[in-house]
Each structure stands twice: as C-alpha cells, then as structure tokens.
Design a protein around this motif. Structure first.
Motif, PDB file in Angstrom:
ATOM      1  N   ALA A  96       0.837  -1.207   0.000  1.00  0.00           N
ATOM      2  CA  ALA A  96       0.000   0.000   0.000  1.00  0.00           C
ATOM      3  C   ALA A  96       0.870   1.255   0.000  1.00  0.00           C
ATOM      4  N   SER A  97       1.990   1.218   0.757  1.00  0.00           N
ATOM      5  CA  SER A  97       2.908   2.366   0.742  1.00  0.00           C
ATOM      6  C   SER A  97       3.490   2.559  -0.657  1.00  0.00           C
ATOM      7  N   GLY A  98       3.828   1.465  -1.290  1.00  0.00           N
ATOM      8  CA  GLY A  98       4.412   1.537  -2.628  1.00  0.00           C
ATOM      9  C   GLY A  98       3.420   2.023  -3.669  1.00  0.00           C
ATOM     10  N   LEU A  99       2.130   1.933  -3.374  1.00  0.00           N
ATOM     11  CA  LEU A  99       1.095   2.378  -4.309  1.00  0.00           C
ATOM     12  C   LEU A  99       0.287   3.537  -3.722  1.00  0.00           C
ATOM     13  N   ALA A 100       0.948   4.336  -2.874  1.00  0.00           N
ATOM     14  CA  ALA A 100       0.238   5.447  -2.214  1.00  0.00           C
ATOM     15  C   ALA A 100      -0.336   6.425  -3.239  1.00  0.00           C
ATOM     16  N   ASP A 101       0.325   6.498  -4.402  1.00  0.00           N
ATOM     17  CA  ASP A 101      -0.144   7.432  -5.432  1.00  0.00           C
ATOM     18  C   ASP A 101      -1.266   6.851  -6.294  1.00  0.00           C
ATOM     19  N   LEU A 102      -1.639   5.627  -6.065  1.00  0.00           N
ATOM     20  CA  LEU A 102      -2.705   5.002  -6.864  1.00  0.00           C
ATOM     21  C   LEU A 102      -3.727   4.355  -5.926  1.00  0.00           C
ATOM     22  N   PRO A 103      -4.454   5.180  -5.147  1.00  0.00           N
ATOM     23  CA  PRO A 103      -5.363   4.616  -4.123  1.00  0.00           C
ATOM     24  C   PRO A 103      -6.547   3.854  -4.706  1.00  0.00           C
ATOM     25  N   GLU A 104      -6.781   3.976  -6.016  1.00  0.00           N
ATOM     26  CA  GLU A 104      -7.908   3.249  -6.605  1.00  0.00           C
ATOM     27  C   GLU A 104      -7.557   1.778  -6.856  1.00  0.00           C
ATOM     28  N   ILE A 105      -6.303   1.410  -6.630  1.00  0.00           N
ATOM     29  CA  ILE A 105      -5.907   0.012  -6.827  1.00  0.00           C
ATOM     30  C   ILE A 105      -6.069  -0.753  -5.512  1.00  0.00           C
ATOM     31  N   GLY A 106      -6.964  -1.735  -5.512  1.00  0.00           N
ATOM     32  CA  GLY A 106      -7.144  -2.592  -4.353  1.00  0.00           C
ATOM     33  C   GLY A 106      -5.999  -3.577  -4.217  1.00  0.00           C
TER      34      GLY A 106
END
Lengths: 127, 127, 127, 127, 127, 127
Positions: A96-106
């Motif tokens: 989740a930290s690695g994808l903080a910029d893409l919050p729409e990705i579950g």
C-alpha cells in the motif's frame, strides 16, 4: 473489475511463544509463498492493471525486509507475533505504501505457508 | 479483512439419477478435495483468524460423515441429489454449526471434484 | 515396476554457515514439502505396493524428529550442513530403517523447499 | 452464493508494440490457461449452478476464435493491444453473450499466462 | 543418487508447418514452463548437487536465446521444427555446454507447454 | 531419451472388500487423475515422441471402459481388487495394446487418487 496477481516467496525463521501455538512455540521456520493481487475498476492507458514488471518489483520490495530473516529479532516485529496473518498484513501495508499514489488500486496478499493452509489479507480503505 | 483456508479430502460414491446428468446417472464416485475458508474483519487475541488446528478439526468434523460413503444411501442425502454444489452446501452448513458461537466469521467451501472443474458455496447470513 | 508416493511436510529453522550460501548463512527457515516414493517389482498379496496408511506412518515417523525444530541445534545434524539434499538423505535413511525387513522396496525422497526448486535422494543399495 | 469454475486453454501468438512492454514488443506467444467462474445466488432445478458440460462448451465456444491464432492479425483485436487483461475481457464478453438469457449468473474469467502471474476480469452489470 | 531441479519459463511464438500438426501449422505461441534437473551420485564439498543460484543462472542462460522470440525466424532453429521435444533438446544441450567441466552431472529438461501435456529430454552420454 | 506425458481423468466407484483396507472396504469412489508417459530413444520423422492428439486419444481409449463405472461389477475386474496400483496396470496394458506396433515406446502410467498419494506403473518388456 480487473485483477493482476504476481507471486514470489521468502524463507523465514520465527517462533510463536504462547502456549496457544503448541509445538510452534519452538524456533522453526517457513517458506512463505506470497501472492499479491492488485485490482482496478478500469485498465490504465496501456490496457493493463499494472505493468507486470512494476507489480513484481513492488512485491519484491515488500518482501526484501523478510528474506532469510529470523522474525523473532526483526525490528519490524518487536512486540508482535509473526503469525502468517500478521505477515500478510505486513506485506499488504508495504504494498500500500508503494502504491500510495494510486489509491484506486485494491490490494490483497495471500500467503501459502504449507501445503494444507494459506491466509489472505485485504488492505482496507482502498477502493 | 483476513482469511484462513485449510484443506482436506474425502472419497465418496454416488449417482445422479436424472437424464440431465448423462453418464453420471450411473453409480460412480469422486475424490472431493475440499477447502474451507474462514474470514474475519479483525484477528483474534492470538493474532490469527482461527487456530489452524481448530480450523482443521472443524473441517475434519464436517467431512467425517462423508468419508468412504455411498451418498445414494446416506441418511443426510435422502431426497436430494448429491451434486458437488449440494455437497459444498452440506459441508458449509456443518462448518457453520461448528462455529455457531462465532457468527462474525464468514465461511466459504470450495470443492475440486476433478482437474477441470470446481465449485464453491458461501454460507449466507454470516458477516 | 510399481511405485507409491505419499506426501507430508515439516517446518524447520536453520542456517547454512558458509560464505558459499550467501544470505542463507543467516538464521532462516523453510517449509519442506516431502514426497516419499516406494517402488516394487511386483505388488504384495493385497495388490498394493504398501498400505497407504503404513506408508503415511513411515513418512510421519521419519519426519517427526524434524517437526518445528531448529536444525542448527538438532543432535542429528551436529557437524553437518542441513542443506535440502542432506535433509532428503536423512529422511531417506529413516525410511530405509523403517523398511529394513523389506529390502526389495526402493525408496526415493523428494523435498520441495520453495516454489522454484526441489531436490531428491534415491536410497542406494536397495533393489 | 454458489460458484462453478471450469478450465481450458489456448495457445496464441502476439506482440505488444509499445515501448512500455520492453522485450514483449517482439512477436512472441503464450499458453493462456483460462478459468471461467459462474456464480448464482441459488441452484437451478437440477441442483447445480450450470451443467458442467454446458459450462465447458460455453468456455470452449468463447476460446475457439483464439485457438492457434496470431492476435496481431486477428479481426477482433484490430486497434487494441492483446494484453492478458484485454484477453480476459474478450473471453468474459463472449461468455456473457452465451449466457444472455441468464443474466442472474455472474461471470469471472481468470487467465494464467505464466507461472508467476495471472489476471482476472469480472463481467460488470450482472448480478 | 541426488537430484536438484530448478524452474523458469519463456514465452515464444512459432508455427509447425507440416499437415501432421493440424491447426498448429498456424503462427501461434506458448508459455514454456521449463524444469532443469541435475543429478549426481554424491554431493559436492558444500553438501549440495549444485548451488541453487548457479543452477538457476545456468537455466536462465540456456533460456535467454528463446525469451520473447519467434522461433520461425530464430537462427538456431533454421531447418528444424521447433516442437516442444526439440526445444527441450535445445535447452538440454545448452545446459550440457554450461556444465562441460562437470560431466558427472546428469541433466534432464522437462517442458510443460500446456496444462495437459509435457515433454522431457535426458541429455545422453553423461553419467 | 525423450518423454511425452498427457493427462486425463475418470471418476469411478468401488470397494476394497478385505479388512486390510479398513474403511475403504465400504462402497466409495475416486477421481483418478491419470498421466500417461511415453518414452522413446529418438524422435520420429515429425520431431516428436508421438503426436499429442494421438497420445491423448490412446489415453482416452484406455480410460473409456472405466468412465463413470462401478468397478465392483465391471467385467474386467472380476476376481481382482481394483486398487489404484491395479488400475494403473490396467490402463498401462490398454496403452500397450494400442501401441503394439511401436514396441520401442516405453509406457508409464501415473494415477493421482487423492491430494496425498499417487501410484505409477511401468509397463514391462518394452524398451
């Protein structure tokens, strides 16, 4: 809804020091086969959920702190039991930290710790 | 959300006596590889969904009435077809009885009856 | 020639203290998924290689000394590296002891230590 | 909720002509192992989600246009990248057409394109 | 006898231009899941068949010429059909070259090209 | 040496009426997942061990007499126990008949009867 799943693994030592865990109170270990699932309502501009190479690196980065480690003395596990459920949560939070910029990705993390049991964790508060 | 899945299997005989089922109308059998998935919003006080030993015993208890049985003459299947879907529902209901005191734990049963098909049943009215 | 294979698993901790093993020099662990294969030129009087229950108990007995153990301090591994190859040999020798009265039964042990590698050991000097 | 999953596979050639895809820009190919999952709140009058033979034929019909094809010159893929995600969507839409008369049946398509990654697509606007 | 098996995969395009191959005469492709098995009568000085990292690199080196390639125009396949059997032989010969200094190590290559078939090749003239 | 393996399955009912078999004395059943392995020193003129379609049909022909059958009343099993070992031998002999004109092709049959055990039979007197 689209989903992409990539897999990797780590080999760790640990103990579960509470009588609840029976023989697993002893120092032992596990191969954790880990699947990371990324979900998204629509594909991106390249017609994918996420580049597979990117997804694989995200998972590798999340697992690197655990590779060949003894979780009993690992700084990230001070004061908590390293059950497989907790390990899945740990990996999920790293992803989740690695994808903080893409919050729409579950994000869902699944860990197979032996041939007869596996656990999964769905990261909350993501679409 | 956390999930724990454990697996086991049973070997049963049965027939599906309706022309809809073609050659499966004959007395034949199946190895049913069964996965029980338990889900829970938060971990318990031991940082697990359920003790793996407990989960494994629950599944074993649910499968015991089916082991090495001919479902055509099984008292629990009188008047109903033992399709894999119905078998999954049967196992799910047994698991739900075993977890009557923990209604917040969701239950899914998956049965692989051959290498090219599997079914699953989600027990309703649980969180 | 007939063969029967049964499987089981153990979860162990260990380290491989030689620079040859890179990061595996650290204390870590593994889930060892173990297959025991028994071979025989002709079936026995019950038309089997070995009773499956018997084969399963033989494998369980061979693995019991390893369950939830730290091989670095295990009395059976003093002075030797617990590589997966050595572990397979250890299990094979235990199985051979358990089948000392049936030397015509060949024995192969296969250990999957992670999703990308496995090893096997064929016990010598058996038919 | 009940689910039935059947599987099949196709072998296709394609390229992904955008620098985003790195070496996959070259003409290469893949074995697509495809699972079709059908879900339904209640079983039908034969106590199944769908006849397995019917489900298998639906999946075969959906895959037939892809068998042994080069998707770069396939009429159904003109103007779009044949990523695994897009292929899953393609199969899902074919299955939805085949089940237009049963809109209460949910559909998920999962494609394993290699041992380390798989994708899935849930057909929208079905119960 | 000890064996070590490591796995990897490549994705290739090709056609099999002879009427014998039916629809596979068309340009299509495959994911080749490849296992390399190395066998040895006795373990080396580190108690292994071969370092896993070394084995993995040998397999990667053998597969690199095939990654994301169209075998119909590949220089190493001029004048020969790229059946899975021939591909296994190709990989086996590459591995044998990489282990020219260790002729006592036997080599078997297994390729899974789809969920319902696989082939293997044993490199001859090695112990 | 080259090998080709294809797989298929059958679902059968049977009992093993001897106290040796414990609860398996009761009428029950099994899904038999069957692999047929064909080996050959050199490839044929089409660079294959055997056409995959041919191999698949040979296996299907060998399994057809068993599909959806109760082996307790099957004419081919009169007077013999239908253990998995005997079933593997049965399939192997059928395959050998189908390949009577190609005695240089070796045949091995492997049957997985449940997730924790499988057996194999090597047809004798073939190269």
């Amino acid at each position: 809804m689209f989903r992409l799943t990539v897999n990797d693994y780590v080999m760790i030592a640990h103990s579960l020091p509470h009588e609840f865990f029976g023989p697993a109170q002893q120092m032992h270990g596990a191969t954790l086969s880990v699947e990371a699932t990324f979900s998204r309502p629509e594909l991106d501009e390249h017609s994918v959920v996420l580049d597979i190479g990117h997804a694989t690196r995200l998972l590798n980065d999340a697992l690197t702190p655990l590779r060949y480690e003894n979780l009993d003395v690992h700084p990230d596990f001070v004061g908590r039991l390293s059950t497989t459920e907790v390990n899945a949560q740990y990996v999920g939070q790293k992803l989740a930290s690695g994808l903080a910029d893409l919050p729409e990705i579950g994000i869902i993390v699944t860990i197979h710790e032996n041939p007869r049991a596996h656990v999964s964790y769905t990261v909350p508060d993501r679409t």
